[in-house]
Design a protein around this motif. Structure first.
Motif, short mmCIF file in Angstrom:
data_model
loop_
_atom_site.label_atom_id
_atom_site.label_comp_id
_atom_site.label_asym_id
_atom_site.label_seq_id
_atom_site.Cartn_x
_atom_site.Cartn_y
_atom_site.Cartn_z
N PRO A 217 0.84 -1.21 0.00
CA PRO A 217 0.00 0.00 0.00
C PRO A 217 0.86 1.25 0.00
O PRO A 217 1.94 1.28 0.60
CB PRO A 217 -0.80 -0.11 1.30
N GLY A 218 0.40 2.26 -0.65
CA GLY A 218 1.18 3.50 -0.66
C GLY A 218 0.51 4.56 -1.49
O GLY A 218 -0.66 4.44 -1.87
N ASN A 219 1.26 5.57 -1.83
CA ASN A 219 0.71 6.74 -2.51
C ASN A 219 0.91 6.63 -4.02
O ASN A 219 1.12 7.60 -4.70
CB ASN A 219 1.43 7.99 -1.97
N TYR A 220 0.85 5.39 -4.56
CA TYR A 220 1.18 5.16 -5.96
C TYR A 220 0.25 5.90 -6.91
O TYR A 220 0.63 6.29 -8.00
CB TYR A 220 1.15 3.66 -6.28
N SER B 135 2.22 17.30 -8.58
CA SER B 135 1.30 17.50 -7.47
C SER B 135 0.70 16.16 -7.07
O SER B 135 0.57 15.26 -7.89
CB SER B 135 0.17 18.45 -7.86
N THR B 136 0.33 16.03 -5.81
CA THR B 136 -0.35 14.82 -5.34
C THR B 136 -1.59 15.23 -4.57
O THR B 136 -1.70 16.34 -4.06
CB THR B 136 0.55 13.98 -4.41
N ASP B 137 -2.53 14.30 -4.48
CA ASP B 137 -3.76 14.57 -3.74
C ASP B 137 -3.47 14.80 -2.26
O ASP B 137 -4.16 15.56 -1.59
CB ASP B 137 -4.74 13.41 -3.88
N SER B 138 -2.43 14.14 -1.73
CA SER B 138 -2.09 14.30 -0.32
C SER B 138 -1.33 15.59 -0.05
O SER B 138 -1.22 16.03 1.08
CB SER B 138 -1.24 13.12 0.15
N GLY C 134 6.06 11.58 3.70
CA GLY C 134 5.27 11.81 4.90
C GLY C 134 5.44 13.21 5.46
O GLY C 134 5.83 14.14 4.76
N SER C 135 5.15 13.34 6.75
CA SER C 135 5.22 14.64 7.44
C SER C 135 6.48 14.69 8.29
O SER C 135 6.79 13.75 9.02
CB SER C 135 3.99 14.83 8.33
N GLY D 276 0.25 20.17 4.95
CA GLY D 276 1.66 20.51 5.12
C GLY D 276 2.55 19.28 5.10
O GLY D 276 2.14 18.18 5.50
N GLN D 277 3.78 19.46 4.64
CA GLN D 277 4.73 18.34 4.61
C GLN D 277 5.91 18.57 5.54
O GLN D 277 6.36 17.64 6.20
CB GLN D 277 5.24 18.10 3.19
N ILE D 278 6.43 19.81 5.60
CA ILE D 278 7.54 20.10 6.52
C ILE D 278 7.23 21.36 7.30
O ILE D 278 6.94 22.42 6.71
CB ILE D 278 8.87 20.25 5.76
N ALA D 279 7.28 21.25 8.62
CA ALA D 279 7.21 22.42 9.50
C ALA D 279 8.61 22.64 10.04
O ALA D 279 9.29 21.69 10.44
CB ALA D 279 6.23 22.18 10.64
#
Length: 512
Positions: free
Chosen positions: A18-21, A91-94, A101-102, A187-190
């Motif tokens: 499973p993943g963000n494929y 771009s990705t939906d996430s 990840g975050s 957000g991805q990086i804070a």
């Protein structure tokens, strides 16, 4: 023996893990609709592709007469979940690129160790790559939520209950805002910029983040170079905390703050945490417990190239900007006159700053076109190094070259509409886009990050817009419309908190 494939068309298997494929969008970008005024009159493709429809500098109107205009960059502007970065590949939906990840990057270090400088420059680079990153400065929260605090507030272990309560409340506020950024704003990086000087508090922060599926990467900035530290203290005494202060008083007050932090500060040595020790701003790096994921590796690569900047970046247009893309004639008399005026104006600028000549380590970058390489000869006579960069060739207008606005609309109606919707990413047939230029210039941007000296960049306006967009954290909707009149030099000065840009009018050397 290799397996033989008998069928003509190989089928793609469904992913077993499973993943963000499938997260990539069919449309890579959300077009930023540009509202065009009804009275615009574009007459050629050169104007459509090169000249801005409205002369703006980061959304602030600027014309050739506004010589004293100053602009600050937009790196502190919080980006939304709809943000598309200038060099973003997809771009990705996430909203999360590279399936990483975050991540919360936590800055650690005593005052005057360059944490804010580092956090801002790192955020600028990550956003440019397409990572949705935001800055969270403890100092901003402190200034916004309080009317000034005693020096005891800066003690990592304050004895006063009031100071301890104020520190904890502000810390909780920052953490809550970061979590909201991840959960609600894609957000991805804070990037969390604070002292974070107590080991037990760092461990607790990492656990809080990990419980919310946010990876924590700590960067501790250390300085054992006394000269560098003194320069950093002088820069820190110009921060928003010391507006309207006398320089000596601000430096003395800031040193008291450092003494307060030093009483309890604990250097990082937590084996279970992922951290990077960043020593003397890139002189040495020590990495502990790295997971070697893509974005952490990109951060480490950036840190290896990052330097505290002391120079400025100057932008100047090349001469004869109306040539066809494939034309490359030698510089004409008008261009030679422009070169003389440009060098004289820049020399006068340095003289007004108390220098007798151009800085000895100043470098001139030009494209490989004759009109820029020959224009730069005037700077060689002053002893400056000149480098010709093929990556800086102007935007190729492709099949749109030479066509009027009406002709473009008639011949390429779909392209014409798409270009008006998204002039940054759209290409006419066989043409470049600004996005193509941004990707092409990335190696030069990294080289710029390694340099500490002044750089003069002489190029077509399309190239200058992209460089400027990086340094000033401009959005991709602004970059196609940034104005660079030929009669002006744009100077960008590095600052620990934000970059600033202003325009220098080029004077006629015959009349000066």
């Amino acid at each position: 023996m290799a397996a033989q494939v008998n069928n003509d068309i190989a089928e793609i298997e469904e992913p077993k893990i499973p993943g963000n494929y499938s997260a990539r969008k069919q449309n890579r970008w959300i077009p930023a609709t540009i509202q065009l005024s009804s009275n615009e009159d574009l007459t050629s493709s050169q104007e459509l592709l090169v000249a801005p429809r409205s002369p703006v500098l980061n959304n602030r109107v600027s014309t050739a007469s506004s010589h004293h205009h100053e602009d600050v960059d937009e790196i502190h502007k919080r980006i939304s979940k709809f943000h598309v970065s200038p060099a973003q590949l997809y771009s990705t939906d996430s909203g999360k690129l590279y399936h990483a990840g975050s991540i919360c990057i936590v800055l650690v270090g005593q005052p005057a160790r360059g944490k804010t400088n580092l956090s801002i420059s790192l955020c600028r680079y990550l956003r440019w790559l397409g990572v949705r990153a935001n800055l969270f400065h403890m100092g901003d929260y402190r200034r916004e939520k309080t009317n000034g605090l005693p020096h005891e507030f800066f003690d990592p272990k304050p004895e006063s209950e009031e100071a301890a309560k104020a520190r904890q409340e502000l810390t909780n506020m920052v953490i809550n805002d970061m979590v909201t950024f991840f959960q609600n704003d894609m957000g991805q990086i804070a990037i969390y910029d604070a002292v974070n000087g107590i080991s037990s508090q760092r461990l607790a922060l990492a656990k809080t983040l990990n419980d919310k599926q946010i990876k924590a990467v700590f960067i501790e900035s250390l300085i054992d170079d006394e000269e560098l530290l003194e320069r950093n203290i002088a820069d820190a005494a110009k921060s928003p905390d010391y507006l309207n202060w006398e320089e000596n008083e601000a430096i003395a007050d800031y040193k008291k703050r450092i003494e307060m932090v030093n009483r309890a500060y604990e250097e990082m040595n937590e084996d279970e945490l992922t951290y990077i020790k960043f020593i003397n701003f890139g002189e040495r790096l020590f990495i502990n417990n790295s997971k070697h994921d893509f974005l952490t590796t990109k951060v480490i690569s950036y840190l290896m190239n990052s330097k505290i900047k002391s120079g400025s970046i100057y932008f100047a247009r090349c001469s004869n900007n109306k040539l066809k893309f494939k034309s490359d004639p030698p510089i004409d008399d008008k261009g030679k006159k422009y070169a003389t005026d440009l060098s004289a104006t820049l020399l006068n600028h340095f003289e007004s700053m108390g220098q007798s000549s151009f800085p000895k380590n100043m470098v001139v970058w030009t494209s490989a076109r004759l009109r820029t390489t020959q224009l730069a000869d005037v700077f060689k006579k002053h002893g400056l190094r000149v480098r010709h960069r093929p990556e800086m060739t102007q935007m190729n207008p492709g099949d749109a070259e030479g066509l009027s606005d009406d002709e473009l609309q008639a011949k390429y109606p779909v392209d014409y509409a798409n270009h008006n919707l998204d002039p940054y990413h759209h290409r006419y047939p066989r043409a470049d886009s600004y996005h193509d230029i941004a990707l092409k210039l990335e190696p030069l941007i990294m080289e710029m990050e390694r340099m500490r000296n002044d750089i003069l960049i002489i190029a077509d306006e399309t190239i200058l817009r992209v460089f400027y967009g990086y340094l000033m954290a401009s959005s991709c909707t602004d970059i196609p419309f940034i104005s660079f009149p030929q009669e002006e030099i744009i100077k960008i000065t590095y600052n620990a908190y934000m970059n600033k840009a202003f325009r220098i009018p080029i004077k006629d050397s015959d009349k000066s």
